[in-house]
Motif scaffolding. Structure first.
Motif, PDB file in Angstrom:
ATOM      1  N   GLU A  97      -0.410  15.359   3.494  1.00 23.08           N
ATOM      2  CA  GLU A  97      -0.129  16.180   4.705  1.00 23.08           C
ATOM      3  C   GLU A  97       1.091  17.266   4.461  1.00 23.08           C
ATOM      4  O   GLU A  97       0.955  18.308   5.132  1.00 23.08           O
ATOM      5  N   ARG A  98       1.851  17.052   3.693  1.00 19.02           N
ATOM      6  CA  ARG A  98       3.012  18.100   3.329  1.00 19.02           C
ATOM      7  C   ARG A  98       2.081  19.429   2.787  1.00 19.02           C
ATOM      8  O   ARG A  98       2.371  20.576   3.253  1.00 19.02           O
ATOM      9  N   LEU A  99       1.282  19.365   2.097  1.00 18.11           N
ATOM     10  CA  LEU A  99       0.593  20.426   1.518  1.00 18.11           C
ATOM     11  C   LEU A  99      -0.140  21.306   2.368  1.00 18.11           C
ATOM     12  O   LEU A  99      -0.541  22.137   2.493  1.00 18.11           O
ATOM     13  N   ARG A 100      -0.797  20.100   3.362  1.00 20.85           N
ATOM     14  CA  ARG A 100      -1.859  20.582   4.253  1.00 20.85           C
ATOM     15  C   ARG A 100      -1.236  21.490   5.231  1.00 20.85           C
ATOM     16  O   ARG A 100      -1.705  22.386   6.028  1.00 20.85           O
ATOM     17  N   SER A 101      -0.028  21.189   5.518  1.00 17.55           N
ATOM     18  CA  SER A 101       0.911  21.916   6.716  1.00 17.55           C
ATOM     19  C   SER A 101       1.409  23.190   6.356  1.00 17.55           C
ATOM     20  O   SER A 101       1.731  24.066   7.086  1.00 17.55           O
ATOM     21  N   ALA A 102       1.382  23.385   4.866  1.00  7.14           N
ATOM     22  CA  ALA A 102       1.924  24.701   4.468  1.00  7.14           C
ATOM     23  C   ALA A 102       1.406  25.047   3.046  1.00  7.14           C
ATOM     24  O   ALA A 102       2.093  25.123   2.021  1.00  7.14           O
ATOM     25  N   PRO A 103      -0.085  25.375   2.767  1.00  6.33           N
ATOM     26  CA  PRO A 103      -0.612  25.789   1.713  1.00  6.33           C
ATOM     27  C   PRO A 103       0.030  27.264   1.295  1.00  6.33           C
ATOM     28  O   PRO A 103      -0.067  28.082   2.203  1.00  6.33           O
ATOM     29  N   ARG A 104       0.251  27.496   0.123  1.00  9.22           N
ATOM     30  CA  ARG A 104       1.067  28.743  -0.255  1.00  9.22           C
ATOM     31  C   ARG A 104       0.061  29.473  -1.252  1.00  9.22           C
ATOM     32  O   ARG A 104      -0.058  30.940  -1.418  1.00  9.22           O
ATOM     33  N   THR A 105      -0.447  28.891  -1.821  1.00 10.91           N
ATOM     34  CA  THR A 105      -1.380  29.539  -3.227  1.00 10.91           C
ATOM     35  C   THR A 105      -2.807  28.981  -3.267  1.00 10.91           C
ATOM     36  O   THR A 105      -3.169  28.375  -2.409  1.00 10.91           O
ATOM     37  N   ASP A 106      -3.358  29.774  -3.859  1.00 13.09           N
ATOM     38  CA  ASP A 106      -4.986  29.572  -4.196  1.00 13.09           C
ATOM     39  C   ASP A 106      -5.045  28.183  -4.756  1.00 13.09           C
ATOM     40  O   ASP A 106      -6.087  27.376  -4.330  1.00 13.09           O
ATOM     41  N   GLY A 107      -4.271  27.733  -5.744  1.00 13.29           N
ATOM     42  CA  GLY A 107      -4.327  26.292  -6.196  1.00 13.29           C
ATOM     43  C   GLY A 107      -4.094  25.291  -4.949  1.00 13.29           C
ATOM     44  O   GLY A 107      -4.685  24.259  -5.100  1.00 13.29           O
ATOM     45  N   ASP A 108      -3.235  25.728  -3.868  1.00  8.00           N
ATOM     46  CA  ASP A 108      -3.092  24.990  -2.963  1.00  8.00           C
ATOM     47  C   ASP A 108      -3.956  24.659  -2.108  1.00  8.00           C
ATOM     48  O   ASP A 108      -4.910  23.589  -1.650  1.00  8.00           O
ATOM     49  N   ARG A 109      -4.784  25.771  -1.875  1.00  9.16           N
ATOM     50  CA  ARG A 109      -6.133  25.771  -0.958  1.00  9.16           C
ATOM     51  C   ARG A 109      -7.347  25.030  -1.712  1.00  9.16           C
ATOM     52  O   ARG A 109      -7.970  24.451  -1.187  1.00  9.16           O
ATOM     53  N   GLU A 110      -7.368  25.222  -3.068  1.00  9.22           N
ATOM     54  CA  GLU A 110      -8.324  24.584  -3.972  1.00  9.22           C
ATOM     55  C   GLU A 110      -8.126  22.963  -3.758  1.00  9.22           C
ATOM     56  O   GLU A 110      -9.261  22.177  -3.551  1.00  9.22           O
ATOM     57  N   ASP A 154       0.848  -1.047   0.065  1.00  9.73           N
ATOM     58  CA  ASP A 154       0.066   0.081   0.100  1.00  9.73           C
ATOM     59  C   ASP A 154       0.946   1.499  -0.144  1.00  9.73           C
ATOM     60  O   ASP A 154       0.490   2.327   0.286  1.00  9.73           O
ATOM     61  N   ASP A 155       2.139   1.226  -0.505  1.00 10.80           N
ATOM     62  CA  ASP A 155       3.042   2.157  -0.484  1.00 10.80           C
ATOM     63  C   ASP A 155       2.515   3.370  -1.191  1.00 10.80           C
ATOM     64  O   ASP A 155       2.706   4.585  -0.787  1.00 10.80           O
ATOM     65  N   ALA A 156       1.668   3.140  -2.214  1.00 10.68           N
ATOM     66  CA  ALA A 156       1.129   4.264  -2.941  1.00 10.68           C
ATOM     67  C   ALA A 156       0.209   5.220  -2.244  1.00 10.68           C
ATOM     68  O   ALA A 156       0.180   6.446  -2.219  1.00 10.68           O
ATOM     69  N   ALA A 157      -0.559   4.456  -1.471  1.00  8.51           N
ATOM     70  CA  ALA A 157      -1.500   5.240  -0.524  1.00  8.51           C
ATOM     71  C   ALA A 157      -0.462   6.155   0.414  1.00  8.51           C
ATOM     72  O   ALA A 157      -0.988   7.169   0.797  1.00  8.51           O
ATOM     73  N   ARG A 158       0.499   5.477   0.963  1.00  7.13           N
ATOM     74  CA  ARG A 158       1.139   6.212   2.195  1.00  7.13           C
ATOM     75  C   ARG A 158       1.848   7.332   1.473  1.00  7.13           C
ATOM     76  O   ARG A 158       1.901   8.416   2.150  1.00  7.13           O
ATOM     77  N   HIS A 159       2.326   7.170   0.273  1.00  5.25           N
ATOM     78  CA  HIS A 159       3.094   8.231  -0.444  1.00  5.25           C
ATOM     79  C   HIS A 159       1.975   9.496  -0.730  1.00  5.25           C
ATOM     80  O   HIS A 159       2.417  10.707  -0.452  1.00  5.25           O
ATOM     81  N   GLY A 217     -10.390  17.169   0.761  1.00  5.20           N
ATOM     82  CA  GLY A 217     -11.264  17.155   2.007  1.00  5.20           C
ATOM     83  C   GLY A 217     -12.751  16.578   1.868  1.00  5.20           C
ATOM     84  O   GLY A 217     -13.448  15.940   2.541  1.00  5.20           O
ATOM     85  N   ARG A 218     -13.075  17.001   0.684  1.00  7.04           N
ATOM     86  CA  ARG A 218     -14.531  16.588   0.069  1.00  7.04           C
ATOM     87  C   ARG A 218     -14.666  15.143   0.050  1.00  7.04           C
ATOM     88  O   ARG A 218     -15.565  14.776   0.149  1.00  7.04           O
ATOM     89  N   PHE A 219     -13.402  14.590  -0.573  1.00  8.23           N
ATOM     90  CA  PHE A 219     -13.512  13.283  -0.836  1.00  8.23           C
ATOM     91  C   PHE A 219     -12.728  12.334   0.324  1.00  8.23           C
ATOM     92  O   PHE A 219     -12.427  11.278  -0.029  1.00  8.23           O
ATOM     93  N   ARG A 220     -12.670  12.877   1.418  1.00 10.00           N
ATOM     94  CA  ARG A 220     -11.800  12.147   2.252  1.00 10.00           C
ATOM     95  C   ARG A 220     -12.375  10.865   2.772  1.00 10.00           C
ATOM     96  O   ARG A 220     -11.530   9.825   2.921  1.00 10.00           O
ATOM     97  N   LEU A 232      -3.081  10.171  -7.976  1.00  7.57           N
ATOM     98  CA  LEU A 232      -3.286  11.266  -6.762  1.00  7.57           C
ATOM     99  C   LEU A 232      -2.055  11.636  -6.335  1.00  7.57           C
ATOM    100  O   LEU A 232      -1.665  12.912  -6.131  1.00  7.57           O
ATOM    101  N   GLY A 233      -0.898  10.563  -6.117  1.00  4.06           N
ATOM    102  CA  GLY A 233       0.526  11.105  -5.582  1.00  4.06           C
ATOM    103  C   GLY A 233       1.163  11.707  -6.466  1.00  4.06           C
ATOM    104  O   GLY A 233       1.911  12.787  -6.163  1.00  4.06           O
ATOM    105  N   GLU A 234       1.010  11.465  -7.736  1.00  2.00           N
ATOM    106  CA  GLU A 234       1.675  11.992  -9.035  1.00  2.00           C
ATOM    107  C   GLU A 234       0.913  13.625  -9.129  1.00  2.00           C
ATOM    108  O   GLU A 234       2.002  14.327  -9.324  1.00  2.00           O
ATOM    109  N   PHE A 235      -0.137  13.665  -9.176  1.00  2.00           N
ATOM    110  CA  PHE A 235      -0.771  15.041  -9.001  1.00  2.00           C
ATOM    111  C   PHE A 235      -0.048  15.870  -8.169  1.00  2.00           C
ATOM    112  O   PHE A 235       0.381  17.284  -8.356  1.00  2.00           O
ATOM    113  N   LEU A 236      -0.266  15.438  -6.935  1.00  2.00           N
ATOM    114  CA  LEU A 236       0.644  16.162  -5.553  1.00  2.00           C
ATOM    115  C   LEU A 236       1.879  16.364  -5.714  1.00  2.00           C
ATOM    116  O   LEU A 236       2.543  17.549  -5.282  1.00  2.00           O
TER     117      LEU A 236
END
Length: 317
Positions: A158-171, A147-152, A177-180, A282-286
């Motif tokens: 979590e990295r994005l959540r801890s330091a959002p910088r742009t409107d794209g990050d927040r979107e 399940d490494d892909a999910a862990r990644h 969050g909606r699909f948690r 999903l991991g590639e997108f992030l």
């Protein structure tokens, strides 16, 4: 991701000088090729023909790209002429460095990327020719049922959540969050099927990973290009994307049998790859989101993306 940075004339001139220094090819014109996903891709009009130049600036992906070149060379030398041909440098190398990029030059394939239900028969026939050439020692990774892909993905989230910088990050965070709940359920399913599949890790072959997405048609010929993700893996790695359709599973199995490849698709492995690839993308997108805003792609992926039918199929297994 191809050619996301606008390059000036000085850069193009330096690129032409590097091509001549490495290959002895005088480039009369270098224009964006707009193929592939990672890195820069260029169409090179040389003094002796047309070439395709691929340049990978992403450190986390360069090794895969370089490893794939030797596999393409092996397949070409084994009589497989539909995978593209790597041009060797003056020093007989398969790649060279340009700035911080790993770069490789190929013969140009004049065609267009086509994927339909009707192309699957030819695609599967071509893949069977690759499977028959599987041998150890090619210096590429082997798949693992984990399940490494999910862990990644969760680490990236979590990295994005801890330091959002742009409107794209927040979107992007808002969409995730909606699909948690869906994400959590798929992670649990991935872990379940990974455990089932680890009970038998036999029958690995040379696999492409996205043959349909790189199926080219041109001048009466068919090609499967872009072998960056080549890997020893079960054949479900190539079959999962159409595995939600009864006719495609039957066609894949029938093609294996006709080509005397002793394998039949296994439901638990198909399910594993559906959930694994759900998190892989999903991991590639992030991963590339900081370089090029992927918030819209992430929203499309969840809201009306093609992945939905694959997950619905896996949910039935």
């Amino acid at each position: 991701m191809h050619n996301t940075i606008l390059r000036d004339e000085k850069y193009i001139r330096r690129l032409g000088e590097a091509i001549y220094a490495q290959y002895g090819i005088a480039a009369a014109e270098i224009t964006p090729a707009n193929r592939g996903y990672y890195g820069e891709t260029w169409k090179v009009q040389g003094d002796s023909g047309l070439y395709f130049l691929k340049m990978d600036y992403l450190p986390f992906h360069q090794k895969k790209f370089q490893q794939s070149l030797s596999v393409i060379e092996y397949l070409w030398e084994s009589g497989i002429d539909f995978v593209g041909r790597v041009i060797k440098t003056r020093e007989n190398a398969l790649d060279f460095r340009f700035d911080t990029a790993a770069a490789g030059l190929f013969e140009w394939v004049d065609g267009r990327n086509v994927e339909t239900d009707q192309t699957k028969s030819d695609e599967y026939q071509m893949l069977c020719k690759i499977y028959r050439l599987t041998k150890p020692g090619l210096g590429i990774p082997a798949a693992s049922f984990s399940d490494d892909a999910a862990r990644h993905f969760y680490r990236q989230w979590e990295r994005l959540r801890s330091a959002p910088r742009t409107d794209g990050d927040r979107e992007a965070l808002s969409v995730l969050g909606r699909f948690r709940e869906e994400i959590s359920r798929c992670a649990a399913r991935l872990s379940h099927f990974a455990g089932l599949c680890r009970q038998d890790e036999s029958a690995f072959y040379l696999t492409h990973g996205d043959a349909g997405g790189n199926f080219f048609v041109g001048k009466g010929r068919h090609y499967i290009l872009d072998w960056d993700e080549v890997m020893y893996a079960p054949l479900e790695r190539d079959a999962w994307v159409m595995g939600c359709y009864d006719w495609a599973r039957k066609l894949f199995n029938d093609t294996l049998e006709a080509n005397h490849i002793p394998y039949r698709l296994r439901p638990e492995r198909l399910a594993f790859y559906c959930y694994h690839m759900y998190f892989f993308y999903l991991g590639e997108f992030l991963m590339v989101h900081p370089l090029s805003d992927k918030s819209e792609r992430i929203a499309e992926y969840f809201e009306d993306g093609w992945i939905k039918s694959r997950i619905r199929f896996a949910d039935t297994i």
